[in-house]
Design an enzyme around this catalytic site. Sequence first.
Site, short mmCIF file in Angstrom:
data_model
loop_
_atom_site.label_atom_id
_atom_site.label_comp_id
_atom_site.label_asym_id
_atom_site.label_seq_id
_atom_site.Cartn_x
_atom_site.Cartn_y
_atom_site.Cartn_z
N LEU A 47 0.90 -1.16 0.00
CA LEU A 47 0.00 0.00 0.00
C LEU A 47 0.94 1.21 0.00
CD1 LEU A 47 -3.02 0.84 0.23
CD2 LEU A 47 -2.58 1.18 2.66
N SER A 85 10.12 -7.16 -5.73
CA SER A 85 11.00 -7.91 -4.82
C SER A 85 10.26 -9.14 -4.31
CB SER A 85 11.40 -7.02 -3.64
OG SER A 85 10.23 -6.62 -2.94
N ASP A 122 7.14 0.62 -14.13
CA ASP A 122 6.01 -0.31 -14.25
C ASP A 122 5.09 0.14 -15.39
OD1 ASP A 122 7.15 -1.14 -11.88
OD2 ASP A 122 5.72 -0.04 -10.66
N GLY A 126 3.72 -5.38 -9.97
CA GLY A 126 2.74 -6.08 -10.83
C GLY A 126 1.36 -5.44 -10.75
N ASN A 172 0.79 -2.36 -10.23
CA ASN A 172 0.85 -1.13 -11.04
C ASN A 172 0.70 -1.44 -12.54
OD1 ASN A 172 1.29 0.26 -8.69
ND2 ASN A 172 3.50 0.48 -8.97
O1 F1X Z 1 10.27 -3.42 -3.13
P1 F1X Z 1 9.98 -3.68 -4.59
O2 F1X Z 1 9.01 -4.80 -4.74
O3 F1X Z 1 11.20 -3.83 -5.43
O4 F1X Z 1 9.28 -2.37 -5.15
C1 F1X Z 1 8.03 -1.97 -4.63
C2 F1X Z 1 7.69 -0.61 -5.20
O5 F1X Z 1 8.67 0.36 -4.85
O6 F1X Z 1 7.65 -0.71 -6.61
C3 F1X Z 1 6.60 0.09 -7.14
C4 F1X Z 1 7.15 1.08 -8.09
O7 F1X Z 1 7.86 0.46 -9.11
C5 F1X Z 1 5.90 0.71 -5.95
O8 F1X Z 1 4.51 0.71 -6.14
C6 F1X Z 1 6.30 -0.14 -4.78
O9 F1X Z 1 6.27 0.53 -3.55
#
Ligand code: F1X
Length: 328
Positions: free
Chosen positions: A11, A136, A268, A40, A42
């Site tokens: 969130l 991630s 994204d 994903g 997004n």
């Molecule tokens: O921690 P991860 O999974 O690498 O990235 C998560 C994230 O930073 O990626 C999106 C933007 O690309 C955001 O909506 C989200 O908070």
Amino acid sequence: MIVTLTANPSLDRTIELDGRLERGGVQRAGSTHAQPAGKGVNVSRAVAAAGSATLALLPGDTADPLVLGLDAASLPYRAMPIGASLRSNITLTEPDGTTTKINEPGPHLDADQQRELGGLVADAADGAAWLVLAGSLPPGVEADFYARLTATLRRELGGRCPKIAVDTSGAPLAALFDGGTGFGAAAVPTLLKPNADELAELVGGTTEAELEADPHRAVAAARELIGAGAEAVLATLGAAGAVLVTASGAWQGTHAPVTARSTVGAGDSSLAGFVLAESAGLPRPDCLRRAVAYGAAAASLPGSTIPTPSHTTEDAVRVVPLTGKDQP
Ligand SMILES: O=P(O)(O)OC[C@@]1(O)O[C@H](CO)[C@@H](O)[C@@H]1O
């Protein structure tokens, strides 16, 4: 149908500051908002906003605020209950467009939950056009999760296996190419969407700044991934646009300057733009054009806001071939 998996959704909470971020100080927020997100999710939001069919897969309980946010947004999704709260990532934006992001680790997923999530993906991906594995991996999940899933889906679904795009970083990205996992080329996705930092880390011998400054270097780095079995690499280079590399050509796409408000979700959105264009059967340079238009539009929108087609300006994108022969 474009199916996405967000193994570690968030969130996203955005705090817009009226002035510069003061480390160690107390500041009042100008405005705040929260959006159901994660890479994903997004991508699915952008695909849905373009009127195309999508399904977002994620872990998450029905009463989790993120899942309730998906209901409120009417985004088609399947969430696997985990009995734990999803994470909330924080973005701080300053008036000059500087974005500071703090990402939580997310809830632990045990072996049974990982198997169940893999089953959910196999079921939804059967016969889809694209599967996007993004973001991630949460604590407890082995770094080779995406590699294993890719190889398994190809083996189990055969001709009904979708094209697979992966957008991740660090160990899960490296594991796609690591012969040590034993999956070989079966684990290499159809499309990779690294940013300059991820591409530099993956191929070594260069830096994020060098790749953003010189598209030819970015193409050379991406070619190494094509050599390892990927069909296409879409490398996003921040304000320098993006390069698209395939076995038969390479193109650079740049956008007329935009005022960046928040770069969160720009990569994204680029991936969504590419996949939307590819699904519509557009030639490669036009897929890149749409990807760059979507990325620039996302950067000009606040927080984790994802663009609709009306936010994008494909005429503002210049696409040029860099090496190799152009495609029809
Ligand atoms: O921690 P991860 O999974 O690498 O990235 C998560 C994230 O930073 O990626 C999106 C933007 O690309 C955001 O909506 C989200 O908070």
